[in-house]
Design an enzyme around this catalytic site. Structure first.
Site, PDB file in Angstrom:
ATOM      1  N   ASP A 161       0.763  -0.935   0.365  1.00  0.00           N
ATOM      2  CA  ASP A 161       0.032   0.099  -0.034  1.00  0.00           C
ATOM      3  C   ASP A 161       0.834   1.371  -0.082  1.00  0.00           C
ATOM      4  O   ASP A 161       1.557   1.317   1.275  1.00  0.00           O
ATOM      5  CB  ASP A 161      -1.048  -0.129   1.178  1.00  0.00           C
ATOM      6  N   TYR A 211       3.186   9.358  -0.402  1.00  0.00           N
ATOM      7  CA  TYR A 211       3.713   9.306   0.893  1.00  0.00           C
ATOM      8  C   TYR A 211       5.338   9.193   0.854  1.00  0.00           C
ATOM      9  O   TYR A 211       6.535   9.319   0.602  1.00  0.00           O
ATOM     10  CB  TYR A 211       3.644   7.724   0.770  1.00  0.00           C
ATOM     11  N   LYS A 220      -2.846   5.904  -4.155  1.00  0.00           N
ATOM     12  CA  LYS A 220      -3.237   6.951  -4.237  1.00  0.00           C
ATOM     13  C   LYS A 220      -3.420   8.851  -4.254  1.00  0.00           C
ATOM     14  O   LYS A 220      -2.121   8.547  -4.529  1.00  0.00           O
ATOM     15  CB  LYS A 220      -3.594   7.193  -2.651  1.00  0.00           C
ATOM     16  N   HIS A 225      -7.446   9.754  -1.700  1.00  0.00           N
ATOM     17  CA  HIS A 225      -6.386  10.045  -0.908  1.00  0.00           C
ATOM     18  C   HIS A 225      -7.703  10.175   0.329  1.00  0.00           C
ATOM     19  O   HIS A 225      -8.096   9.353   1.631  1.00  0.00           O
ATOM     20  CB  HIS A 225      -5.789  10.341  -0.232  1.00  0.00           C
ATOM     21  N   SER A 277       6.172 -11.563  12.670  1.00  0.00           N
ATOM     22  CA  SER A 277       5.223 -12.210  13.115  1.00  0.00           C
ATOM     23  C   SER A 277       3.469 -10.802  12.589  1.00  0.00           C
ATOM     24  O   SER A 277       3.027 -12.471  12.922  1.00  0.00           O
ATOM     25  CB  SER A 277       5.233 -11.278  14.485  1.00  0.00           C
TER      26      SER A 277
HETATM   27  P1  NAP Z   1       0.028   0.669  11.853  1.00  0.00           P
HETATM   28  O1  NAP Z   1       0.756   0.044  10.692  1.00  0.00           O
HETATM   29  O2  NAP Z   1      -0.962   0.645  12.960  1.00  0.00           O
HETATM   30  O3  NAP Z   1       1.290   0.640  12.911  1.00  0.00           O
HETATM   31  C1  NAP Z   1       2.744   1.165  12.747  1.00  0.00           C
HETATM   32  C2  NAP Z   1       3.886   1.533  13.701  1.00  0.00           C
HETATM   33  O4  NAP Z   1       3.633  -0.078  14.562  1.00  0.00           O
HETATM   34  C3  NAP Z   1       4.811   0.867  13.219  1.00  0.00           C
HETATM   35  O5  NAP Z   1       5.706   1.838  14.830  1.00  0.00           O
HETATM   36  C4  NAP Z   1       5.665  -0.253  13.694  1.00  0.00           C
HETATM   37  O6  NAP Z   1       7.044   0.051  14.124  1.00  0.00           O
HETATM   38  C5  NAP Z   1       4.462  -1.171  14.924  1.00  0.00           C
HETATM   39  N1  NAP Z   1       4.831  -2.267  14.232  1.00  0.00           N
HETATM   40  C6  NAP Z   1       4.244  -3.210  13.157  1.00  0.00           C
HETATM   41  N2  NAP Z   1       3.936  -4.245  13.686  1.00  0.00           N
HETATM   42  C7  NAP Z   1       5.004  -4.310  15.129  1.00  0.00           C
HETATM   43  C8  NAP Z   1       4.160  -5.753  15.709  1.00  0.00           C
HETATM   44  N3  NAP Z   1       4.569  -7.284  15.083  1.00  0.00           N
HETATM   45  N4  NAP Z   1       4.555  -5.903  17.030  1.00  0.00           N
HETATM   46  C9  NAP Z   1       4.954  -4.873  17.831  1.00  0.00           C
HETATM   47  N5  NAP Z   1       5.312  -2.867  16.734  1.00  0.00           N
HETATM   48  C10 NAP Z   1       4.881  -4.125  15.760  1.00  0.00           C
HETATM   49  O7  NAP Z   1       0.601   1.873  11.282  1.00  0.00           O
HETATM   50  P2  NAP Z   1       0.108   3.032   9.943  1.00  0.00           P
HETATM   51  O8  NAP Z   1       1.541   3.183   9.350  1.00  0.00           O
HETATM   52  O9  NAP Z   1      -0.502   3.891  10.372  1.00  0.00           O
HETATM   53  O10 NAP Z   1      -1.170   2.238   8.951  1.00  0.00           O
HETATM   54  C11 NAP Z   1      -0.237   1.154   8.546  1.00  0.00           C
HETATM   55  C12 NAP Z   1      -0.327   1.632   7.317  1.00  0.00           C
HETATM   56  O11 NAP Z   1      -2.572   2.545   6.374  1.00  0.00           O
HETATM   57  C13 NAP Z   1       0.336   2.837   6.460  1.00  0.00           C
HETATM   58  O12 NAP Z   1       1.713   2.338   6.476  1.00  0.00           O
HETATM   59  C14 NAP Z   1      -0.377   2.807   5.245  1.00  0.00           C
HETATM   60  O13 NAP Z   1       0.137   2.363   4.199  1.00  0.00           O
HETATM   61  C15 NAP Z   1      -1.754   3.341   5.611  1.00  0.00           C
HETATM   62  N6  NAP Z   1      -2.662   4.464   6.262  1.00  0.00           N
HETATM   63  C16 NAP Z   1      -3.035   4.951   5.135  1.00  0.00           C
HETATM   64  C17 NAP Z   1      -4.144   6.025   5.677  1.00  0.00           C
HETATM   65  C18 NAP Z   1      -4.968   6.994   4.680  1.00  0.00           C
HETATM   66  O14 NAP Z   1      -5.218   8.383   4.433  1.00  0.00           O
HETATM   67  N7  NAP Z   1      -5.096   6.198   4.122  1.00  0.00           N
HETATM   68  C19 NAP Z   1      -3.917   6.584   6.560  1.00  0.00           C
HETATM   69  C20 NAP Z   1      -2.381   5.891   7.338  1.00  0.00           C
HETATM   70  C21 NAP Z   1      -1.827   4.432   7.068  1.00  0.00           C
HETATM   71  P3  NAP Z   1       8.914  -0.598  12.849  1.00  0.00           P
HETATM   72  O15 NAP Z   1       7.998   0.573  11.842  1.00  0.00           O
HETATM   73  O16 NAP Z   1       9.474  -0.494  13.756  1.00  0.00           O
HETATM   74  O17 NAP Z   1       7.801  -2.166  12.932  1.00  0.00           O
END
Ligand code: NAP
Length: 278
Positions: free
Chosen positions: A51, A56, A81, A114, A242
């Site tokens: 994604d 980004y 997006k 987006h 994991s």
């Molecule tokens: P998330 O996936 O909820 O959390 C990411 C965080 O969790 C990072 O700090 C990561 O650390 C940590 N993490 C990942 N796996 C883990 C595990 N097994 N144990 C402990 N910690 C873990 O956050 P997000 O990046 O906000 O959301 C995911 C994706 O959704 C984004 O990357 C993006 O692609 C998409 N998104 C879209 C929108 C939108 O407006 N459409 C908005 C926000 C996000 P490390 O990096 O150190 O592994």
């Protein structure tokens, strides 16, 4: 035809015909070499869904990682997006061309609006999406950060394959979830780990303990059992690995209900331009 990817990630059908792996790699805040390394390693581990977004700034890195991976383009599901400054008809078309060029691909598997911007005609955005679909530049289109009223307006004009929204046990979006289900719109849960808050959550940890699973794995499994697509972002080997290990256990009805009960109804992500009050 296969119904799962190599690592047993189910493939869910989308309205426009493409099939999306139920778990993908989020890449927001991953840049340059770190992004290339994480995506390359994810593909080695068996991820088949990435994604990204023009906003980004990592599409080139992702394109390089996919090209170097040895995994065929047809095997990887790529979402990008269009940013909210580019929602007028001609701007959508040129933003898509930009994403295709940076990713080094002829098509996107899924292209999302987006964020909504009600000052711009949704009709002109959707017309452009339909043209991209007809031209084969995208295989499905959808939206992101749309509320039920936004989706109702969109449905008058065409059917988005998905709505990608913030969704995790602390913010479960029950009403939107039900609306999407009733209307055949897939839900992609973004920030499924609460942008990093879920892994340390003691109540979610407790649900995972009898299964030998972490809080992160419980949150992903909870969403998967609800039929959502999840896109956790991870950069290191341990997290990447994991987060894939969520197809070998099942949460009971009682455990699902305990996770449901953790909802606080509070968003983590609400930029000033969001239209969540609509
Ligand atoms: P998330 O996936 O909820 O959390 C990411 C965080 O969790 C990072 O700090 C990561 O650390 C940590 N993490 C990942 N796996 C883990 C595990 N097994 N144990 C402990 N910690 C873990 O956050 P997000 O990046 O906000 O959301 C995911 C994706 O959704 C984004 O990357 C993006 O692609 C998409 N998104 C879209 C929108 C939108 O407006 N459409 C908005 C926000 C996000 P490390 O990096 O150190 O592994």
């Amino acid at each position: 035809m296969a119904v799962t990817t190599a690592r047993h990630v189910p493939l869910l059908p989308l309205y426009h015909g493409a099939r999306i792996p139920q778990l993908g790699l989020g890449t927001w805040e991953l840049d340059g070499r770190d992004c290339e390394r994480a995506v390359g390693r994810a593909l080695e581990l068996g991820y088949r869904h990435v994604d990204t977004a023009e906003a980004y700034g990592n599409e080139e890195a992702i394109g390089r990682a996919v090209a170097a991976s040895g995994v065929g383009r047809e095997e990887v599901f790529i979402t990008s997006k269009v940013w909210r400054d580019h929602l007028r008809h001609e701007d959508v078309l040129s933003a898509c061309r930009g994403s295709l060029r940076r990713l080094g691909t002829r098509y996107l598997d899924l292209y999302l609006v987006h964020w909504p911007d009600s000052s711009i005609s949704l009709q002109s955005t959707i017309t452009a999406m339909d043209e991209l679909l007809a031209a084969g530049s995208i295989r499905a289109w959808g939206v992101s950060n749309f509320t039920i009223p936004h989706l109702e307006e969109a449905l008058e004009l065409g059917r988005p394959s998905v709505d990608q929204v913030e969704l995790h046990p602390r913010f479960r979006q029950e009403e939107l979830d039900r609306f999407c289900f009733r209307n055949g719109i897939g839900l992609i849960a973004y920030s499924p780990l609460g942008h990093g808050n879920v892994p340390g959550d003691p109540e979610i940890e407790a649900i995972g303990r009898p299964h030998g699973k972490s809080a992160a794995q419980v949150a992903l499994r909870w969403s998967i059992q609800k039929g959502h697509v999840v896109i956790p972002k991870a950069s290191g080997e341990e997290h990447l690995e994991s987060n894939l290990e969520v197809f070998d256990f099942e949460l009971s009805e009682d455990e699902m209900a305990r996770a449901d009960a953790l909802d606080r109804g509070e968003r983590l992500l609400e930029p000033g331009f969001a239209e969540f009050d609509r």
